[in-house]
Design an enzyme around this catalytic site. Structure first.
Site, PDB file in Angstrom:
ATOM      1  CD  GLU A  91      -3.216   0.257   0.188  1.00 38.80           C
ATOM      2  OE1 GLU A  91      -2.755   1.266  -0.388  1.00 38.80           O
ATOM      3  OE2 GLU A  91      -4.407  -0.081   0.096  1.00 38.80           O
ATOM      4  CG  ASP A 108      -7.474  -0.511  -2.117  1.00 40.23           C
ATOM      5  OD1 ASP A 108      -6.817   0.373  -1.555  1.00 40.23           O
ATOM      6  OD2 ASP A 108      -7.569  -1.669  -1.659  1.00 40.23           O
ATOM      7  CG  ASN A 159      -8.692   2.517   0.361  1.00 36.42           C
ATOM      8  OD1 ASN A 159      -7.476   2.712   0.429  1.00 36.42           O
ATOM      9  ND2 ASN A 159      -9.251   1.379   0.741  1.00 36.42           N
TER      10      ASN A 159
END
Length: 292
Positions: free
Chosen positions: A17, A199, A148
């Site tokens: 991430e 996301d 997100n």
């Protein structure tokens, strides 16, 4: 031009991430949130350095060539790249053992939008979104499950964001001087009929939003009106976040994850959790510098 991203580092991240390109160092920084690890890699995917922390780290902001600000489990901390030293800046939910930081990004004004979420498997709506700038922390949203897609238009006048389970990417007008919202949130794109869940996201220099699709094996480029402009295929299912980098900012790096995958899925997606890249014909935006 290919529309399929290529593997450049088989990093086997449980939850890759938070990728950002550090122009001064010509390196991509990204995290394995579940393994409390930060990586620094070259444009070719070679690991230049990595650090293991004793707390969750999820996102970073650039200060200068030797300093980042990390969004950690307990708040924002200054991080000296050369020594690995950490210094507290401001606490964020430090007294709440149930939450951790998640997707976060710096607005062109230097304001750092920081998301928090439930760190248990339940992912209950107990998270929030904060804005930090020049020593001041402001709560923007609460009751969030998985924050997100935090990203901003090139002129700093629009912020984008999603609470992933809703499958709706939202937008709001922002003050270009501070990064604070100045309007009401409204729908940018309803992706409930698309592939996977929204996301991480990033906006390119033309104002188009690129959104990673968790469970969807792709990154989708949305036009400013929310419509789908193009799709980049990624050969694993759990795609987490894109970032522009390279000398001309025309390489898109893409983090992925292999957490919660069955043995059968892992056998089919041997490079899940890897770092991928694809050359594109539009440049990204340089990462904004945080205002401390």
């Amino acid at each position: 031009m290919s529309n399929i991203a290529r593997l450049i580092l088989d990093s086997q991240c449980a939850l890759g991430e938070g990728p950002i390109w550090h122009a001064g160092r010509q390196q991509l920084f990204f995290f394995d949130i579940n393994e409390q690890t930060l990586f620094a890699v070259t444009a070719e995917g070679e690991i230049a350095d990595q650090w293991l922390f004793n707390e969750t780290v999820a996102a970073a902001a650039v200060v200068d060539d030797d300093t980042l600000v990390l969004a950690t489990e307990f708040g924002l901390k200054g991080f000296q790249i050369s020594t690995g030293g950490l210094a507290p800046i401001i606490a964020i939910e430090a007294d709440n053992a149930a939450t951790r930081t998640n997707d976060s990004r710096v607005h062109p004004s230097g304001g750092f939008w920081v998301g928090t979420m439930d760190k248990s498997k339940e992912e209950a709506p107990i998270g929030a979104v904060y804005h930090y700038r020049d020593g001041t922390l402001t709560t923007l949203k609460s009751g969030i499950a998985i924050p997100n897609a935090t990203c901003f238009s090139p002129d700093g006048r629009t912020a984008y964001w999603t609470d992933t389970p809703t499958k709706k990417i939202m937008k709001v007008a922002t003050d270009p001087a501070t990064g604070l919202p100045i309007g009401e949130w409204e729908l940018f794109a309803d992706v409930s009929e698309g592939r996977g869940y929204p996301d991480g996201a990033v906006v390119d220099s033309e104002g188009y939003l690129w959104n990673a699709k968790w469970g969807g094996s792709c990154v989708v480029r949305h036009a400013p009106d929310g419509s789908i402009d193009r799709i980049v295929e990624v050969p694993v299912s759990q795609v987490t976040c894109p970032a522009f980098g390279g000398k001309d900012l025309k390489t898109m790096f893409i983090t992925t994850a292999n957490k919660n995958m069955s043995a059968e899925q892992l056998a089919a997606e041997k490079v899940a959790g890897g770092l991928f890249a694809i050359d594109v014909d539009v440049a990204g935006q340089p990462e904004a510098i945080i205002t401390l």
